[in-house]
Write a protein that holds these residues in place. Structure first.
Motif, PDB file in Angstrom:
ATOM      1  N   GLY A 142       0.810  -1.211   0.000  1.00  0.00           N
ATOM      2  CA  GLY A 142       0.000   0.000   0.000  1.00  0.00           C
ATOM      3  C   GLY A 142       0.845   1.264   0.000  1.00  0.00           C
ATOM      4  N   ALA A 143       1.919   1.264   0.799  1.00  0.00           N
ATOM      5  CA  ALA A 143       2.785   2.441   0.857  1.00  0.00           C
ATOM      6  C   ALA A 143       3.462   2.684  -0.484  1.00  0.00           C
ATOM      7  CB  ALA A 143       3.831   2.262   1.955  1.00  0.00           C
ATOM      8  N   SER A 160      -1.440   7.427 -13.870  1.00  0.00           N
ATOM      9  CA  SER A 160      -1.479   5.963 -13.914  1.00  0.00           C
ATOM     10  C   SER A 160      -2.081   5.373 -12.636  1.00  0.00           C
ATOM     11  CB  SER A 160      -0.070   5.417 -14.142  1.00  0.00           C
ATOM     12  OG  SER A 160       0.756   5.773 -13.060  1.00  0.00           O
ATOM     13  N   THR A 161      -2.941   6.123 -11.981  1.00  0.00           N
ATOM     14  CA  THR A 161      -3.531   5.680 -10.710  1.00  0.00           C
ATOM     15  C   THR A 161      -4.326   4.383 -10.865  1.00  0.00           C
ATOM     16  OG1 THR A 161      -3.634   7.940  -9.903  1.00  0.00           O
ATOM     17  CG2 THR A 161      -5.108   6.349  -8.866  1.00  0.00           C
ATOM     18  N   GLY A 162      -5.102   4.267 -11.943  1.00  0.00           N
ATOM     19  CA  GLY A 162      -5.931   3.069 -12.132  1.00  0.00           C
ATOM     20  C   GLY A 162      -5.101   1.804 -12.290  1.00  0.00           C
ATOM     21  N   ASP A 163      -4.037   1.882 -13.085  1.00  0.00           N
ATOM     22  CA  ASP A 163      -3.176   0.706 -13.280  1.00  0.00           C
ATOM     23  C   ASP A 163      -2.460   0.320 -11.993  1.00  0.00           C
ATOM     24  OD1 ASP A 163      -3.888   0.641 -15.949  1.00  0.00           O
ATOM     25  OD2 ASP A 163      -2.155   1.847 -16.590  1.00  0.00           O
ATOM     26  N   ILE A 164      -1.981   1.317 -11.268  1.00  0.00           N
ATOM     27  CA  ILE A 164      -1.270   1.038 -10.016  1.00  0.00           C
ATOM     28  C   ILE A 164      -2.224   0.434  -8.994  1.00  0.00           C
ATOM     29  CG2 ILE A 164      -0.040   2.104  -8.085  1.00  0.00           C
ATOM     30  CD1 ILE A 164       1.040   4.157 -10.125  1.00  0.00           C
ATOM     31  N   ARG A 165      -3.442   0.960  -8.916  1.00  0.00           N
ATOM     32  CA  ARG A 165      -4.420   0.445  -7.960  1.00  0.00           C
ATOM     33  C   ARG A 165      -4.773  -1.011  -8.280  1.00  0.00           C
ATOM     34  NH1 ARG A 165      -8.933   3.846  -8.403  1.00  0.00           N
ATOM     35  NH2 ARG A 165      -7.872   5.298  -7.041  1.00  0.00           N
ATOM     36  N   ALA A 166      -4.937  -1.318  -9.561  1.00  0.00           N
ATOM     37  CA  ALA A 166      -5.265  -2.696  -9.940  1.00  0.00           C
ATOM     38  C   ALA A 166      -4.128  -3.646  -9.578  1.00  0.00           C
ATOM     39  CB  ALA A 166      -5.559  -2.758 -11.430  1.00  0.00           C
ATOM     40  N   GLY A 167      -2.909  -3.231  -9.852  1.00  0.00           N
ATOM     41  CA  GLY A 167      -1.757  -4.067  -9.488  1.00  0.00           C
ATOM     42  C   GLY A 167      -1.624  -4.244  -7.990  1.00  0.00           C
ATOM     43  N   ILE A 195      -4.074  -4.204  -5.776  1.00  0.00           N
ATOM     44  CA  ILE A 195      -5.120  -5.101  -5.289  1.00  0.00           C
ATOM     45  C   ILE A 195      -4.771  -6.557  -5.589  1.00  0.00           C
ATOM     46  CG2 ILE A 195      -7.533  -5.779  -5.660  1.00  0.00           C
ATOM     47  CD1 ILE A 195      -8.158  -2.775  -5.932  1.00  0.00           C
ATOM     48  N   VAL A 196      -4.231  -6.814  -6.774  1.00  0.00           N
ATOM     49  CA  VAL A 196      -3.829  -8.184  -7.119  1.00  0.00           C
ATOM     50  C   VAL A 196      -2.711  -8.665  -6.201  1.00  0.00           C
ATOM     51  CG1 VAL A 196      -2.747  -9.588  -8.910  1.00  0.00           C
ATOM     52  CG2 VAL A 196      -4.609  -8.057  -9.507  1.00  0.00           C
ATOM     53  N   ALA A 197      -1.706  -7.831  -5.994  1.00  0.00           N
ATOM     54  CA  ALA A 197      -0.589  -8.227  -5.127  1.00  0.00           C
ATOM     55  C   ALA A 197      -1.046  -8.435  -3.688  1.00  0.00           C
ATOM     56  CB  ALA A 197       0.501  -7.165  -5.189  1.00  0.00           C
ATOM     57  N   ALA A 198      -1.900  -7.562  -3.188  1.00  0.00           N
ATOM     58  CA  ALA A 198      -2.400  -7.715  -1.817  1.00  0.00           C
ATOM     59  C   ALA A 198      -3.250  -8.973  -1.674  1.00  0.00           C
ATOM     60  CB  ALA A 198      -3.205  -6.481  -1.409  1.00  0.00           C
TER      61      ALA A 198
END
Length: 81
Positions: A36-37, A49-56, A58-61
């Protein structure tokens, strides 16, 4: 004497499994916090690129949480079995 009994109980397989469940839960919390940090820092640097980073993120978490849940279940099976 009571402390010695607690330590001896903790050295059993069930005690070690319970300790493993706790450690895996703590490690998962630390891992998700780090994800998250890093994601928030990346979003601050590149807002487009907020949407791509958020999707990645969520997948990693979700993957970290899945591994931690698996570890906790295995530890609990050792305790109960």
């Amino acid at each position: 004497m009571e402390l010695l009994a607690i330590l001896l109980e903790a050295m059993s397989a069930a005690g070690l499994a319970a300790l493993g469940a706790g450690v895996s839960a703590i490690a998962a919390g630390m891992g998700i916090g780090k994800i998250g940090a890093a994601a928030l820092e990346s979003m601050a640097r590149q807002p487009e690129s907020t949407g791509d980073i958020r999707a990645g993120m969520i997948v990693a978490a979700a993957l970290v949480e899945g591994v931690a849940l698996f570890a906790v279940i295995v530890c609990l099976l050792v305790v109960l079995g």
